[in-house]
Scaffold this active site. Structure first.
Site, mmCIF file in Angstrom:
data_model
loop_
_atom_site.group_PDB
_atom_site.id
_atom_site.type_symbol
_atom_site.label_atom_id
_atom_site.label_comp_id
_atom_site.label_asym_id
_atom_site.label_seq_id
_atom_site.Cartn_x
_atom_site.Cartn_y
_atom_site.Cartn_z
ATOM 1 N N ASP A 106 48.212 33.367 38.709
ATOM 2 C CA ASP A 106 47.985 33.457 37.263
ATOM 3 C C ASP A 106 49.250 33.881 36.517
ATOM 4 O O ASP A 106 49.207 34.718 35.611
ATOM 5 C CB ASP A 106 46.846 34.432 36.951
ATOM 6 C CG ASP A 106 46.328 34.263 35.519
ATOM 7 O OD1 ASP A 106 46.533 33.175 34.943
ATOM 8 O OD2 ASP A 106 45.747 35.214 34.977
ATOM 9 N N SER A 148 46.489 39.764 27.739
ATOM 10 C CA SER A 148 46.816 38.970 28.925
ATOM 11 C C SER A 148 48.259 38.491 28.880
ATOM 12 O O SER A 148 48.707 37.926 27.874
ATOM 13 C CB SER A 148 45.888 37.761 29.029
ATOM 14 O OG SER A 148 44.587 38.147 29.361
ATOM 15 N N HIS A 161 46.625 31.565 32.632
ATOM 16 C CA HIS A 161 45.403 31.242 31.887
ATOM 17 C C HIS A 161 45.611 31.293 30.377
ATOM 18 O O HIS A 161 44.776 30.782 29.622
ATOM 19 C CB HIS A 161 44.250 32.149 32.315
ATOM 20 C CG HIS A 161 44.302 33.555 31.799
ATOM 21 N ND1 HIS A 161 44.748 34.611 32.541
ATOM 22 C CD2 HIS A 161 43.963 34.075 30.597
ATOM 23 C CE1 HIS A 161 44.674 35.715 31.847
ATOM 24 N NE2 HIS A 161 44.201 35.426 30.647
#
Length: 524
Positions: free
Chosen positions: A191, A266, A161
């Protein structure tokens, strides 16, 4: 007789003798009289761990990831950008408003972002003024995250992402060096993504994946990343939980940590105290958008396999069984005669799928694959996906109260799944010949298409209502026996009673998909 006044010397002697006598009487022996004080509280605490050695060793391997993409214009008022604060636009503000004056002066006469009074043709073209409608779009920063090197030749792991919409990628090392990177591959289901920096003259510090099966709840972990663009930020915490399902996909198996993780973390690593990566930070739970001590990391074991596939050819191929499944609850286990609520219940095999070709049927419970027990539906999805396409596996099933094993040759999820047809939703049936099943609290009628029974009424106080059964849904089968009338349902329930079961398994269809609901037989 006259007594004279005692002298001071006599008084002192008498007092001394009396004091010694008192001591002798209370202790039995003569001794020195001393003041006594309690010792202060002192606790020898274990030395708190320091993460400095781990951080200094792993920090050179952690990078910030900057993503650029072709940002299209979002307004047609000759401005490069627009502001949207949920209120009035700048053009609606009074002429004497300070914000409007500010943007007229610094942003140009055309409003916010417009060309200034002294702007030339080139400036106006770049800013979207005359001469600029057909200009090429420029890449602009659109996302940022974290990542880490896993090889000395420049392979970097991050989140899908973070990079999914990007067209250009830059990584920033802990010493401030900026390097261009290219996208090798990405996997939306887990992901994960893999970047590559080409710098033949340089060898990068890199880290390895840990054996996360040895990670225990309560173990210390250290997160390093780029929250809010603040690269090289280190936080510490413990493993809060294992095996978390947050509804992000079929392979959810997250490690939950309470180390402070925020936006920008992230793709960054979570380390154990040996400096190995136990997880890749990917999500947080937060009502405010900031850290509240609940973060989720992709386990190293999952990442290791996916990244190996991406490094090989830039894509991930998974085994595919092709069956719709749901968890086995205790009620469902009771209705099927299972001793424990485990395995995955097959709602329906997809048309033409490997599972259907091998003979898997709706109502089967998958209990093991190649002898490995299946805990639940998620466990089955992960185990099947771990096999390569065209792998032959033995699937243990529970069917009609007995165990059986069937061989299945798995398909390729990337191709087979895309080719499978989506089920279509039938038209709403017109109820006819309604019949009440009072013991279940529902009223049914034959479906218009001749397949199953339409639910026309549900008692709001019934167990059926509590289990989510609604008007308009369709009952396809009971205990894996097709039903087309209330009498059919009654026969199946009577047989279930004779078999000593307290619940029956109803296959219910709604919105083009089906599910199983276990209802008590003797309700009411």
């Amino acid at each position: 007789m006259t007594f004279g006044r005692p002298s001071l010397k006599t008084v002192l002697k008498t007092s001394t003798v009396a004091g010694l006598a008192a001591v002798m009487l209370s202790t039995g022996i003569s001794g020195q009289v001393m003041s006594s004080f309690a010792a202060p509280v002192s606790v020898t605490a274990p030395q708190a761990p320091s993460f400095a050695d781990v951080v200094s060793a792993v920090s050179p391997a952690v990078v910030s990831v900057r993503v650029q993409s072709d940002a299209q214009p979002v307004s047609d008022d000759n401005s490069n950008f627009s502001f949207n604060f949920g209120g009035r636009g700048f053009d609606q503000l009074p002429d004497d408003h300070p914000l409007k004056r500010f943007f007229k002066e610094f942003g140009g006469q055309g409003g916010p972002g417009g060309p200034g009074p002294g702007a030339g043709p080139r400036d106006r073209a770049e800013r979207g003024g005359p001469g600029g409608p057909n200009r090429p779009h420029h890449l602009r920063p659109t996302a940022q995250g974290s990542g880490f090197f896993i090889s000395e030749d420049g392979y970097i792991v991050t989140n899908n992402h973070v990079v999914s919409d990007g067209q250009a990628y830059t990584v920033v090392l802990n010493d401030g060096t900026e390097l261009d990177a290219k996208l090798v591959g990405k996997d939306s289901r887990t992901d994960l993504a893999l970047l590559k920096v080409d710098a033949p003259a340089r060898k990068f510090t890199y880290v390895s994946f840990a054996d996360d099966s040895k990670v225990r709840v309560g173990d210390w972990v250290v997160a390093v990343g780029n929250p809010f663009g603040l690269g090289g930020t280190v936080t510490a915490g413990i493993v809060s939980a294992r095996g978390r399902d947050i509804g992000s996909g079929p392979y959810d198996d997250y490690i939950q940590v309470d180390a402070a993780v925020n936006r920008g973390n992230s793709g960054g690593p979570t380390f154990d105290l040996n400096g190995q990566v136990v997880g890749i930070n990917t999500a947080i739970f937060s009502p405010s958008g900031g850290n509240v001590g609940i973060a989720f990391a992709i386990p190293a074991s999952t990442a290791k396999d996916v990244i190996a596939d991406l490094m090989k050819d830039g894509k991930v191929e998974r085994g595919w069984l092709g069956v719709q499944i749901q968890p086995v609850t205790q009620d469902i286990a009771d209705s099927l005669g299972l001793k424990e609520a485990s395995g995955a219940l097959v709602v329906a095999p997809q048309e033409g799928s490997p599972g259907q070709k091998a003979g898997i049927k709706q109502g089967d419970v998958v209990q093991a694959v190649n002898g490995q027990p299946i805990k639940d539906a998620r466990d089955l999805a992960r185990r099947v996906a771990a096999f390569a396409p065209n792998t032959k596996v033995d699937v243990d099933l529970w069917r009609d109260g007995k165990k059986q094993t069937i061989p299945v040759t798995l398909g390729n999820m990337a191709s087979d799944e895309a080719a499978s047809a989506e089920p279509t939703q039938p038209d709403d049936p017109a109820p006819a010949s309604e019949q009440a099943l009072a013991s279940l609290g529902i009223t049914v009628a034959p479906a218009e298409d001749g397949s199953g029974l339409s639910v026309t009424d549900v008692d709001p106080d019934s167990e059926a209502a509590a289990r989510g059964l609604k008007n308009g849904e369709k009952i396809l089968s009971v205990n894996n026996k097709k039903v087309e009338s209330a009498a059919d349902v009654g026969k199946v329930l009577e047989q279930a009673k004779k078999d000593g079961r307290t619940r029956a398994l109803f296959q219910v269809e709604a919105d083009g998909s089906s599910r199983f609901v276990a209802l008590p037989i003797n309700e009411g």
